[in-house]
Design a protein around this motif. Structure first.
Motif, mmCIF file in Angstrom:
data_model
loop_
_atom_site.group_PDB
_atom_site.id
_atom_site.type_symbol
_atom_site.label_atom_id
_atom_site.label_comp_id
_atom_site.label_asym_id
_atom_site.label_seq_id
_atom_site.Cartn_x
_atom_site.Cartn_y
_atom_site.Cartn_z
ATOM 1 N N ALA B 265 43.458 3.670 22.130
ATOM 2 C CA ALA B 265 43.480 2.282 21.663
ATOM 3 C C ALA B 265 42.168 1.899 20.995
ATOM 4 C CB ALA B 265 43.778 1.349 22.825
ATOM 5 N N HIS B 266 41.327 2.899 20.679
ATOM 6 C CA HIS B 266 40.064 2.607 20.007
ATOM 7 C C HIS B 266 39.824 3.665 18.933
ATOM 8 C CE1 HIS B 266 35.802 1.850 19.313
ATOM 9 N NE2 HIS B 266 35.943 0.710 19.977
ATOM 10 N N PRO B 267 39.415 3.237 17.732
ATOM 11 C CA PRO B 267 39.225 4.194 16.637
ATOM 12 C C PRO B 267 38.231 5.310 16.987
ATOM 13 C CG PRO B 267 39.188 1.962 15.790
ATOM 14 C CD PRO B 267 39.229 1.842 17.281
ATOM 15 N N TYR B 268 37.217 4.993 17.801
ATOM 16 C CA TYR B 268 36.244 6.023 18.173
ATOM 17 C C TYR B 268 36.909 7.117 19.019
ATOM 18 C CZ TYR B 268 32.137 8.210 20.272
ATOM 19 O OH TYR B 268 31.211 9.115 20.706
ATOM 20 N N ALA B 340 37.556 -1.990 23.507
ATOM 21 C CA ALA B 340 36.618 -2.925 22.894
ATOM 22 C C ALA B 340 36.728 -2.815 21.384
ATOM 23 C CB ALA B 340 35.198 -2.629 23.367
ATOM 24 N N CYS B 341 37.918 -3.173 20.888
ATOM 25 C CA CYS B 341 38.125 -3.131 19.443
ATOM 26 C C CYS B 341 38.930 -4.358 19.048
ATOM 27 C CB CYS B 341 38.879 -1.859 19.045
ATOM 28 S SG CYS B 341 39.355 -1.839 17.311
ATOM 29 N N HIS B 342 38.480 -5.011 17.948
ATOM 30 C CA HIS B 342 39.230 -6.177 17.484
ATOM 31 C C HIS B 342 40.652 -5.790 17.100
ATOM 32 C CE1 HIS B 342 35.739 -8.699 17.622
ATOM 33 N NE2 HIS B 342 35.061 -7.943 16.763
ATOM 34 N N PHE B 343 40.819 -4.567 16.687
ATOM 35 C CA PHE B 343 42.127 -4.144 16.166
ATOM 36 C C PHE B 343 42.772 -3.082 17.056
ATOM 37 C CE2 PHE B 343 39.484 -5.652 12.677
ATOM 38 C CZ PHE B 343 40.278 -6.700 12.216
ATOM 39 N N TRP B 344 42.671 -3.309 18.368
ATOM 40 C CA TRP B 344 43.207 -2.310 19.297
ATOM 41 C C TRP B 344 44.711 -2.159 19.150
ATOM 42 C CZ3 TRP B 344 46.840 -3.898 22.790
ATOM 43 C CH2 TRP B 344 46.890 -5.282 23.081
ATOM 44 N N LYS B 345 45.410 -3.273 18.815
ATOM 45 C CA LYS B 345 46.867 -3.199 18.681
ATOM 46 C C LYS B 345 47.237 -2.257 17.549
ATOM 47 C CE LYS B 345 48.252 -7.626 20.527
ATOM 48 N NZ LYS B 345 48.098 -9.035 20.137
#
Ligand SMILES: Nc1ncnc2c1ncn2[C@@H]1O[C@H](COP(=O)(O)OP(=O)(O)O)[C@@H](O)[C@H]1O
Ligand code: SF4
Ligand SMILES: [Mg+2]
Lengths: 308, 350
Positions: B265-268, B340-345
């Motif tokens: 759920a996080h780009p990293y 911790a991502c604004h765009f987790w969805k």
């Protein structure tokens, strides 16, 4: 280990022969005729001179004289001074004084040097640390004979705590000041080495482990930190014992101590080959043996070192 | 590898043994250096319960070790400084305890295993001495009894010929055997929690699995909590219950292990997963997250990952993303998951 010691002892033979030969040749090539000099301004009787030259083997070429000297040495005969005294007797009077002076300096070096080093290393960056750094820098940068004369003047004359020169070379109390001067340079090195080694080891990973084990601070410092940090210091101390014997020669001159340094100085002035070679040979042997002992001690202290 | 029976297969904190053993709350650690203040840890939260394995994942320099050292109370202070936060051990804040209280916890209750066993063991003391020291110091055992205990421990971690080798020095052991000694030392007083900081990174690939298996087996047997720090995603899949991914001193994603692998759920985290070498992509160039981790003296504003993130928008450069609760497509909360991502969805479903 046994084989290593045997090999090292065997290696001492060529080193010993080499140094004695070099010193022998140096004395041989000194300008002037020592026998003629014995007569001062008086005209020398040629028959007596010839007799003396023969007695001291000075009529031989060096390639006959040196083997003869070594041969006699192996039989425990160190020869005689021109005054007719056995060199072995000169040595037996001078060496105990120098050994006493060097040992006293050695004790001072350990107590004061280690003490200052521990103080600085365990209080890194604090006032004590900075004071030790300045003090040791001063001692290292000022030549020993300058320190010697300053100490002799300040403590012997201005404060008059002791005599400026040594009156009785067998009196330990009087040897204290010369011993301090003799120890000064080594003491500064020991303090710095101890400090550096402590600072290096404090950051070591095994120290972090010791902390993570929940060991009390005292135990971490004594059993882990010091046990590692003092290895290079002990090794340095070992090699330095030999160097102190050599360094004693300068200090003895300043304080008029009747030790090896004085005897050597007089022997060189009089071109007394056998005395010079005898003294230097003993010094060389002391140095060789002490460095062998240091190597063995190192292997005992650091299990990673193994001599095969 | 052996399969490990998980105490907490769902990664649900409620399913584990009641209250957590250890809870790190909003921890901030910084280093005062010549160039300025380096913010190594910036609000880390995580918890471990008995019998549970938490894997802490992240590139080198992300603050994993500093967090662990702070928990152990072995941080170099100075230059380190704990700016803020709590570290609760069985509900009590260790940062408020006396030095002596903390010392008694170290080694007895919480133990640590380091990356490089050779440098972490004292080179001039025998392994028997170093193992026995635990019993002598914490239990006042005699030298002789402690040595016998050391042999027992070495047997326990399957070091062959323990009786003969107990008086040997660390350099006389192989890398794998040395790490077993470190494990034995951590295990000595049967602590509640072990923190293993990259325990297999310094080892040969062939012994990595053996050491990892041993650690997992002992953890299960003693029902300890385990914090497993690593930068190697491959290591954790088989042993961890849950994962916390760290970036620039923050937790950027938490999840039960299998959910994280299946559906980050996080780009990293996504980037980390793509950079694992896979058999079916043999010959292809390995994916790597572009750019470098941030300079800790000047962490980018907003999301610290934004200069390297392919999904970054304007909001990422201004607003620090909170650790959002992650829900599935129907809006049901996925327990134990956070990002911790604004765009987790978008990340989760994209
Ligand atoms: N003793 C120290 N002094 C100064 N900076 C430190 C120290 N220890 C760690 N740091 C800084 O903290 C950051 C995080 O380090 P660390 O926790 O070791 O990362 P990792 O995630 O690889 O374990 C590093 O970038 C490092 O610069
Ligand atoms: S918050 Fe923005 S920059 Fe940060 S990871 Fe999410 S999308 Fe990327
Ligand atoms: Mg690390």
């Amino acid at each position: 280990m046994g084989r290593y010691v045997a090999r090292r002892l065997l290696q001492m033979i060529p080193v010993f022969l080499g140094t004695t030969f070099l010193v022998f040749m140096m004395v041989y090539s000194l300008p002037g005729d020592p026998i003629k000099a014995m007569f001062g301004d008086h005209a020398a009787d040629p028959a007596t001179v010839a007799h003396l030259k023969h007695q001291y083997h000075l009529d031989m070429p060096w390639w006959q004289h040196y083997p003869l000297y070594v041969w006699q040495l192996l039989h425990g005969d160190l020869g005689q001074t021109f005054g007719g005294v056995d060199v072995s007797q000169v040595l037996s009077q001078a060496f105990p004084v120098t050994i006493r002076l060097a040992l006293l300096a050695f004790v001072i070096e350990i107590v004061v040097g280690l003490g200052l080093g521990l103080l600085a290393g365990l209080r890194r960056g604090k006032v004590a640390d900075k004071l030790v750094l300045v003090f040791t820098l001063l001692v290292i940068s000022v030549p020993v004979f300058v320190i010697g004369y300053i100490c002799s003047t300040v403590f012997g004359i201005t404060l008059a705590w002791t005599t400026p020169t040594v009156q009785d070379s067998n009196n330990l109390g009087q040897l204290l000041l010369p011993a301090f001067v003799l120890a000064s340079l080594s003491l500064a090195y020991v303090a710095r080495l101890t400090r550096t080694s402590l600072v290096e080891n404090v950051r070591a990973d095994y120290m972090r482990t010791a902390m993570a084990k929940g060991l009390p601070r005292r135990r971490i410092i004594v059993n882990h930190l010091l046990r590692n940090s003092l290895i290079p210091v002990v090794t340095f101390l070992g090699t330095d014992l030999g160097a102190l014997m050599g360094g004693a020669i300068v200090t003895e001159g300043i304080f008029n101590v009747q030790g090896v340094g004085n005897a050597l100085y007089r022997a060189i002035r009089a071109s007394e080959g056998p005395t010079v070679v005898g003294i230097v040979s003993v010094l060389v042997i002391v140095y060789l043996i002490s460095s062998l002992l240091v190597d063995l001690l190192y292997a005992v202290l650091d299990p990673r070192i193994r001599y095969a | 590898m052996t399969t490990i029976e998980k105490t907490n297969p769902a990664g649900n904190p409620a399913a584990a043994d009641t209250a957590p053993l250890l809870e790190v709350r909003d921890l901030h650690v910084e280093f005062v250096t010549r160039e300025g203040v380096a913010q190594a840890v910036n609000g880390v939260n995580y918890s471990v319960s008995a019998g549970e394995t938490l894997a802490v994942l992240g590139e080198s320099g992300s603050g994993k070790s500093v967090t662990a050292q702070t928990i152990m109370g072995i941080l170099d202070m100075p230059p380190g400084r704990i700016a803020k936060g709590e570290i609760l051990y069985r509900g009590e804040d260790m940062l408020k305890m006396s030095t002596e209280q903390r010392r008694r916890i170290r080694g007895q209750k919480i133990a640590m295993i380091f990356q490089d066993a050779l440098s972490s063991l004292n080179p001039v003391l025998t392994v028997g001495y170093q193992l026995g020291e635990m019993f002598r110091v914490h239990q006042g055992m005699s030298k002789k009894d402690a040595r016998a205990k050391a042999v027992e421990l070495m047997d326990r971690v399957r070091i062959p010929a323990a009786k003969e080798r107990v008086d040997q020095y660390p350099h006389q052991f192989s890398g794998g055997m040395r790490q077993r000694i470190m494990i034995a030392m951590a295990l000595a007083l049967e602590p509640d929690l072990i923190i293993a900081d990259e325990p297999t990174t310094a080892l040969d690939v062939t012994v990595q699995a053996q050491v990892m298996d041993l650690l997992a087996e002992l953890q299960r047997e003693y029902h300890m909590g385990l914090i497993l720090i690593t930068h190697d995603l491959g290591v954790v899949a088989d042993v961890a219950d849950k994962i916390a991914v760290m970036y620039a001193g923050r937790i950027v994603e938490t999840a039960p292990v299998h959910q994280l692998y299946k559906n980050p759920a996080h780009p990293y985290t996504k980037g980390l997963l793509q950079s694992i070498p896979r058999l079916d992509q043999k010959g292809q160039e390995l994916y790597a997250i572009k750019g470098l981790p941030p300079n800790l003296l000047r962490i980018p504003s907003g999301c610290a990952f934004n200069p390297r993130c392919e999904m970054a928008q304007d909001v990422c450069r201004t607003d620090v993303p909170a650790l959002h609760r992650v829900t599935d497509a129907d809006g049901a909360e996925l327990v134990g998951r956070g990002s911790a991502c604004h765009f987790w969805k978008e990340t989760l479903r994209g």
